[in-house]
Write an enzyme that holds these catalytic residues in place. Structure first.
Site, PDB file in Angstrom:
ATOM      1  N   LYS A  45      78.547 -77.808 -46.151  1.00 31.29           N
ATOM      2  CA  LYS A  45      78.802 -76.700 -45.338  1.00 31.29           C
ATOM      3  C   LYS A  45      78.559 -77.099 -43.913  1.00 31.29           C
ATOM      4  O   LYS A  45      77.953 -77.917 -43.688  1.00 31.29           O
ATOM      5  CB  LYS A  45      77.537 -75.726 -45.655  1.00 31.29           C
ATOM      6  CG  LYS A  45      76.437 -76.294 -45.502  1.00 31.29           C
ATOM      7  CD  LYS A  45      75.197 -74.718 -45.492  1.00 31.29           C
ATOM      8  CE  LYS A  45      73.803 -75.408 -45.728  1.00 31.29           C
ATOM      9  NZ  LYS A  45      72.965 -75.098 -44.381  1.00 31.29           N
TER      10      LYS A  45
ATOM     11  N   HIS B 147      72.600 -90.997 -49.307  1.00 31.08           N
ATOM     12  CA  HIS B 147      73.516 -91.473 -48.721  1.00 31.08           C
ATOM     13  C   HIS B 147      73.061 -92.870 -47.983  1.00 31.08           C
ATOM     14  O   HIS B 147      73.603 -93.792 -47.829  1.00 31.08           O
ATOM     15  CB  HIS B 147      73.990 -90.280 -47.785  1.00 31.08           C
ATOM     16  CG  HIS B 147      75.049 -89.642 -48.022  1.00 31.08           C
ATOM     17  ND1 HIS B 147      74.732 -88.613 -48.927  1.00 31.08           N
ATOM     18  CD2 HIS B 147      76.416 -89.798 -47.781  1.00 31.08           C
ATOM     19  CE1 HIS B 147      76.115 -88.091 -48.925  1.00 31.08           C
ATOM     20  NE2 HIS B 147      76.997 -88.809 -48.422  1.00 31.08           N
TER      21      HIS B 147
END
Ligand code: SF4
Lengths: 173, 281
Positions: free
Chosen positions: A101, A36
Site C-alpha cells: 500500500k 527484507h
C-alpha cells in the site's frame, strides 16, 4: 476485469498500466521489514536464499495468527515505502511483482522500469476481506520472526490495482 | 470504598481487545456509509464498499479488522473511592495477552526498541487518570503503526494566527498521503505541554465522531473541526489515496490550558480502522 497468474507474469506484466484493476492467482510470498533486511543481506553476501526470487511475487504483509478452521488470519498490506531501500537488490535477482500500500520512491520506480516489474496496491486495512482470496498458506522461512516470517501463499483472484507499471509510471503521479 | 479485584480487570481488558479488533466502531461505520453516498467515482465507491465488507466479515467471523492489531493503548479512569486488590498494570498486560492470544490477534510489539527481536503482545501503553466516584473505566485502543508513524508535534508561538495551526494540521495529512490507510480520522491536541498535547491528540480519537453542518455550530472548537474537515477533503487524497472527497471522515480536537509563552499542537492520525472499546467495572 483482467485476470493474471504468477506463472505467466513475464508475458502479462508488460500489458498492465498504472491504475488497471486485476485479479491475481498463483503463488506469492509474504515479506516485510525484517525479512527484507535478511534477504538483502543474504543476496549481498551471496549466500543461499530461502525462496527462489526469480520471477517471484512478494506481498508486504504480516498476517495475524490463523484462527482454527481458517486458511489464514487477517492479511492486508503494510506500507510499501519502508521496503524501498531493499527493493532494488531484490529486483536484480529476479523479483517481478510486489503488492503493498502507498507510494514508492523515485528510485524504486526507475528500477521497476529497468527490470520490467510491477508494483500493485491492494485494499488497505481490509485484512479480513483479503483472507478470503487466500486458498493456502504456510510459513516457509525466518519462522523465528513470528508474524514477520516469510509465508508462501496460494491466492485466487486476489484483487489488485496497478500502482507502478513496468514503464515506471505511478498511479499517484 | 469499593474493592475491585485485579482479575476482573484482566478479564475485562481481554474482552475489550476482542471487541475492539473484531467490531468496528458504530460512529466510524456511520461516517463510512455517508462517505460512500457522497463519492461518485466507481473505484472510490468500490474501495469504500470493500472497507465496509471487511468490517462485516470481521464482525461475523471473529477475524481482526486489520492484521495490524496495533500497539495496545489502554486508558484507565479509576474512581478515587476504588481500592484495587492486586497489581493493576500486570492485570492489564495479562489481559492483553489473554485477549490477543484468544482472538489470534497479531503480536506486533518488540520488547527492545533498538535491538528489536521476536514480536510479542505487550506491554500496552497505559494512561491512568484518577476521577471521582467508585467505578473503574477502561478503554482499549489498538493503534496500528501505518498511521501512528505519521504523528506530528509543533510548538507554536503564542501569538500565532489560527490559520497557521490549520495549515500545520492540513500539511500533516498531506504528508501522510496515501500511506496511512485513508479515509482518516484526525485527532488533534492543542495546549498543555509537548507530551500532554500528543496525549490529547491520541485521546481525541476516542471521542465519538459527530459531523454536523458548519452553519449550525456555535462552539468554536466544533467549528474548527468542521472547517478542517472541509479543507482537508479538498486535498483529493481519498480512499487508498486514489482520489476522492473522503480523505477524512472525522476531525476531533481536545484542548487544555497552556503556558503564556507557547502553543503546542499535536496531530495523531488514525486510519479508517479506528478501533476502540470501552468497559466499566
Ligand atoms: S494504518 Fe490502520 S488500516 Fe492501515 S494497516 Fe495500519 S492498522 Fe491497518
Amino acid at each position: 476485469m483482467k485476470r493474471i497468474n504468477t506463472l505467466l507474469i513475464e508475458k502479462q506484466l508488460g500489458g498492465l498500466k498504472a491504475g488497471d484493476e486485476v485479479l491475481l492467482s498463483g503463488i506469492v510470498y509474504t515479506a516485510r521489514d525484517q525479512a527484507h533486511k535478511r534477504l538483502a543481506e543474504a543476496i549481498k553476501k551471496r549466500s543461499s536464499l530461502p525462496i527462489d526470487l526469480k520471477g517471484a511475487f512478494i506481498y508486504y504483509c504480516g498476517p495475524t495468527a490463523t484462527p482454527r478452521g481458517k486458511v489464514i488470519g487477517s492479511c492486508g498490506p503494510t506500507t510499501s515505502f519502508r521496503m524501498d531501500e531493499f527493493t532494488p537488490v531484490l529486483l536484480k535477482v529476479g523479483l517481478r511483482g510486489m503488492i503493498g500500500k502507498g507510494r514508492r520512491s523515485k528510485e524504486v520506480c526507475r528500477q521497476i522500469k529497468k527490470y520490467k516489474a510491477v508494483y500493485f496496491l491492494t485494499y488497505a486495512g481490509c485484512g479480513a476481506l483479503l483472507s478470503k482470496y487466500v486458498v493456502k498458506a504456510e510459513p516457509i522461512a525466518y519462522k523465528e520472526l513470528g508474524p514477520e516470517a516469510v509465508y508462501k501463499l496460494e491466492v485466487k483472484d486476489f484483487p489488485l490495482i496497478v500502482g507502478v507499471d513496468s514503464q515506471g509510471r505511478s498511479v499517484y503521479d | 470504598m469499593r474493592r475491585i479485584t485485579a482479575s476482573w480487570i484482566r478479564d475485562l481488558v481481554a474482552q475489550l481487545c476482542l471487541k475492539a479488533n473484531f467490531t468496528l466502531r458504530g460512529d466510524v461505520i456511520t461516517q463510512l456509509k455517508s462517505a460512500y453516498i457522497r463519492e461518485k467515482g466507481k473505484r472510490t465507491k468500490d474501495i469504500l464498499a470493500a472497507i465496509m465488507d471487511n468490517s462485516a466479515i470481521a464482525r461475523r467471523e471473529n477475524l481482526a479488522i486489520c492484521q495490524d492489531t496495533g500497539m495496545p493503548c489502554v486508558f484507565i479512569e479509576i474512581g478515587q473511592e476504588v481500592i484495587i486488590k492486586g497489581d493493576l498494570k500486570k492485570a492489564v498486560n495479562k489481559g492483553i495477552e489473554d485477549g490477543y492470544k484468544k482472538g489470534c490477534l497479531r503480536s506486533s510489539v518488540v520488547r527492545d526498541p533498538l535491538l528489536r527481536g521476536k514480536p510479542v503482545y505487550g506491554p500496552a501503553v497505559i494512561h491512568i487518570d484518577i476521577v471521582r466516584g467508585d467505578k473503574l473505566k477502561i478503554i482499549v485502543l489498538p493503534k496500528g503503526f501505518g498511521c501512528e508513524n505519521k504523528s506530528r508535534l509543533r510548538m507554536f508561538n503564542p501569538t500565532i494566527e489560527i490559520n497557521a495551526i490549520k495549515e500545520f494540521i492540513i500539511e500533516t495529512v498531506k504528508m501522510a498521503g496515501p500511506e496511512a490507510c485513508p479515509p482518516y480520522i484526525i485527532g488533534v491536541g492543542i495546549g498543555g505541554t509537548a507530551d500532554y498535547a500528543t496525549f490529547l491528540a491520541k485521546k481525541a480519537l476516542l471521542k465519538k465522531i459527530a459531523n454536523s453542518p458548519l452553519r449550525k455550530l456555535s462552539n468554536p472548537i466544533k467549528k474548527l473541526e468542521q472547517e478542517l474537515m472541509a479543507e482537508i477533503n479538498k486535498l483529493n487524497i481519498g480512499p487508498m489515496g486514489l482520489g476522492g472527497k473522503s480523505t477524512v471522515i472525522g476531525v476531533n480536537i481536545e484542548t487544555y490550558p497552556t503556558h503564556i509563552a507557547g502553543l503546542p499542537v499535536a496531530v495523531n492520525i488514525s486510519c479508517h480502522a479506528l478501533r476502540s472499546a470501552t468497559g466499566i467495572i
